[in-house]
Scaffold this active site. Structure first.
Site, short mmCIF file in Angstrom:
data_model
loop_
_atom_site.label_atom_id
_atom_site.label_comp_id
_atom_site.label_asym_id
_atom_site.label_seq_id
_atom_site.Cartn_x
_atom_site.Cartn_y
_atom_site.Cartn_z
N GLU A 228 0.85 -1.11 -0.13
CA GLU A 228 -0.18 0.11 0.01
C GLU A 228 0.81 1.12 -0.01
OE1 GLU A 228 -4.20 -1.12 2.05
OE2 GLU A 228 -2.56 -0.73 3.36
N ASP B 229 -8.56 -9.03 3.49
CA ASP B 229 -8.55 -7.89 4.30
C ASP B 229 -9.36 -8.06 5.42
OD1 ASP B 229 -7.33 -5.55 5.51
OD2 ASP B 229 -7.98 -4.30 3.81
N GLU C 106 -13.56 -2.49 11.09
CA GLU C 106 -13.38 -1.86 9.86
C GLU C 106 -14.34 -2.26 8.67
OE1 GLU C 106 -9.87 -1.20 6.24
OE2 GLU C 106 -9.38 -2.14 7.94
#
Length: 720
Positions: free
Chosen positions: A311, A385, A413
């Site tokens: 990332e 993820d 999340e």
């Protein structure tokens, strides 16, 4: 006495004088409520067995353990308990490490070989013709863990007659990863700002730091990474290391080590070098000197957590090197001080668009056995993820020569943030019980990470923190259960999530069965409900962009393919799902052959993972006889119905709860119900464009259009 010590002991006094008084907010007390006992028979048993406290040893840790016993027993039993010498008459609780107890008591305890250095023994013995309860261990921290375990027994109303408890943590490193930034924002944080007030440190020790350490020690967590994996090199400067030292001094008596994230490019950014190449001698020496500087301040500093070449983060690949080169260079720097490197395997790149799920395996599996002994590879529970459901990560079965640690996400999340009630130990248990077949049938993920499958000294488990400065710490009262449950599973990855839910409810609310039974049912069904109304049948990563709040299966215009939800569901007129079988990306081949065969075959693949591994026709018949389209729609509806059931159940518990927490959860469940319907309607309207089929009987029709759902924007969603 140093200033830090003075501040520490003042804070201990404040613990009793302010934070844990009867008027304190229940939300703030977490699972350490110490509610007064209401069962008269048990009260008599406890009072007859506990007439005083005898402590051996004078360390800060033993003082904390003794103070905790006095506080807990005092509040539960409504009586003051003195710390008195063993020579006095009466039945006492005796606490102290093996070395401090003396030969007479050691003889009564028996073998200490059954516990490790953090383990404890709680045993009923007879001394001076009086029945006594001994809480001991090989270390003072072991004693502290034993004290919390003993208090938990009383909190959940267990008998303390004839105790003989022998317990040790099964995993070495049990750690929280805080994704906290130096400006106090928290990436993926949904409970306010960061606990760490860097501006006021080191001079101001916030009471919350002590309360945080106490809560973690009570569930056996022994480490904390203070800073975000998307690291800022400034944390490694002397200005900030002085502040880190202050926190380490607070946490140390509770058995908690401090760790930091290391930005790989720090030698350039704060060191004045022109490169961060791990093969460069100057770079290696810079890290060695930095390690010396840190350990001079913090002798028990745990080490570094590293996110590299993922990332956009810098790493060894920037210089044509590999993960082994980067991790081993840092490992050499901390090795003389007993430090460890936790090197994250969460990597993906725009240059590998074939299947993001395969990349971590491709980059790490070839290096099995090549990392230094003090390197542990930190692997997320699934290959994408932190989705509501993912099959276990293939790396858990593929690196038998390398220490592998689990990375769970406690913060929600992809699970509705802190507005949705989701009991995550159900997810954690599902992953831990998964069979990797690394050494044949029964080679579970839990056995991989606790080192019992391939014995090794270094074992670990990490949880990405859901903790902020909200009054209740986690943003949702029931999100506290995920912090608690992570700690309990980090201590023992074989615990049942049902047992954890039961413990947490009794410690946090009450032992009233009229409350426990229905609310535990809510908790145990909550995770599956979220999967149903968000990502049923193996769908994944269809959340909206960036903030990951709410549905966004239509997003397809982002610059990197794997950032787009359309990349993951691949819906078209022929069907839906990501083909990872031999006819697709062949990601199934990364698993052991026994697992591969199950996942690769459309007929044997578990339906909960169906669309993860296969692109399936809309008319495909599920095991219940429904077509895929009808089954998918009915799953979305089932999730909405489950939340409504959760609401109905919760509303019947009002008379068993304090009004503040009852109303708090009631409001949050109403939000969850509305958002579950949002997920159902938006996703089904979008997928219906491709299936071309009507919604089946039993599925409510949307009241808004697809265009309406696409128009919703959330520029200030928290944690983004």
């Amino acid at each position: 006495m140093t200033q830090i010590e003075k501040t520490f002991f003042k804070s201990i006094l404040l613990l009793f004088a302010v934070c844990w008084s009867g008027s304190a907010q229940k939300d703030y007390k977490l699972w350490l409520q110490y509610n007064i006992i209401t069962d008269p028979d048990l009260a008599r048993e406890y009072l007859s067995n506990i007439q005083g406290i005898v402590s051996f040893g004078n360390s800060e840790t033993i003082k904390i353990a003794c103070a905790e016993l006095q506080l807990g027993l005092g509040e539960i039993l409504g009586k003051k308990f003195e710390n008195k010498p063993i020579t006095e008459e009466g039945r006492n609780i005796i606490i102290g490490s093996k070395e401090s107890l003396g030969p007479e008591i050691q003889k009564e305890i028996g073998s200490f070989d059954l516990i490790n250095k953090e383990g404890f023994i709680i045993k009923s013995v007879s001394l001076k013709n009086k029945k006594q309860i001994i809480i001991t261990g090989k270390s003072d921290v072991g004693v502290l863990y034993g004290v919390y375990s003993f208090l938990r027994l009383i909190q959940i109303n267990k008998s303390i007659e004839n105790l003989n408890i022998i317990d040790s943590p099964k995993i070495n490193i049990r750690i929280l990863n805080h994704w906290d930034n130096l400006d106090r924002t928290v990436e993926r944080g949904y409970a306010g700002f960061s606990l760490w007030n860097w501006q006021k440190l080191p001079g101001f020790i916030d009471q919350r730091y002590i309360d945080y350490a106490r809560a973690n020690a009570s569930i056996g967590i022994n480490g904390t990474v203070l800073t975000n994996v998307n690291a800022n090199a400034l944390i490694l400067t002397s200005q900030y290391l002085e502040k880190v030292e202050a926190l380490a001094n607070v946490f140390r008596p509770y058995g908690i080590k401090v760790y930091l994230t290391a930005r790989f490019s720090a030698p350039i950014e704060i060191g004045g070098l022109k490169t961060a190449d791990p093969k460069d001698v100057q770079v290696a020496n810079w890290w060695k000197e930095k390690a010396k500087e840190i350990y001079k301040r913090i002798p028990d500093f745990g080490g570094f957590l590293v996110k590299a070449n993922s990332e956009g983060q810098p790493g060894p690949q920037n210089y044509g090197r590999d993960h082994v080169d980067g991790a081993n260079m840092l490992a050499d720097a901390v090795a003389p001080f007993g430090g460890v490197i936790m090197w994250r395997a969460f990597v993906y790149s725009e240059h590998d668009v074939n299947d993001r799920a395969k990349q971590a395996y491709a980059e790490f599996q070839p290096y099995d056995g090549k990392f230094k002994d003090n390197v542990i590879v930190q692997v997320k529970n699934g290959a994408i993820d932190f989705q509501p459901r993912e099959p276990f990560h293939p790396l858990f079965g593929a690196m038998p020569k390398t220490p592998i640690m689990m990375e769970f996400q406690i913060t929600q999340e992809y699970l509705g943030f802190s507005t949705h009630l989701v009991f995550l130990p159900k997810l954690f248990q599902e992953v831990l019980e998964s069979d990797t077949y690394q050494k044949g049938k029964g080679s579970t993920v839990a056995q991989v990470i606790d080192g019992s499958l391939s014995p090794r000294k270094l074992t670990g488990i990490a949880g990405v923190s859901n903790i902020g400065n909200d009054l209740n710490w986690t943003g949702h009262p029931f999100a506290q259960a995920n912090w608690y449950g992570f700690g309990r599973l980090a201590w023992d990855p074989y615990l049942d999530s049902d047992v954890i839910a039961d413990e947490w409810l009794r410690c946090t609310f009450s032992n009233n069965e009229n409350l426990i039974k229905p609310v535990k049912e809510i908790m145990m069904k909550s995770r599956e409900a979220v999967v149903n109304y968000m990502t049923p049948l193996g769908l994944h990563h269809i959340m909206d962009t960036g903030h990951h709040y709410g549905p966004g299966p239509w997003v397809s215009n982002l610059s990197r393919p794997e950032w787009n939800p359309t990349y993951y569901h691949k819906a078209d007129k022929n069907g839906i799902g990501f083909d990872r079988s031999k006819t697709g990306t062949n990601a199934t081949s990364q698993y052991a052959s026994e697992v591969e065969k199950v996942f690769d075959n459309l007929e044997t693949c578990p339906e909960q993972d169906l669309l993860w591994f296969h692109h399936v026709s809309w008319d495909y018949k599920l095991k219940n006889g429904q077509t895929l389209w009808n089954g998918l729609a009915l799953k979305y509806q089932e999730g909405v119905n489950q939340v409504q059931e959760m609401q109905n159940t919760w509303n019947k518990t009002e008379k068993y709860l304090d009004s503040e927490r009852f109303k708090e959860v009631q409001m949050l469940l109403e939000i969850q119900y509305k958002e579950a319907k949002w997920w159902r309607d938006a996703c089904l309207l979008y997928f219906q464009q491709y299936s071309g089929k009507e919604l089946p009987v039993g599925v409510e029709k949307p009241t808004q259009t697809l265009e309406y759902f696409k128009s919703l924007k959330f520029p200030f969603a928290p944690g983004n």
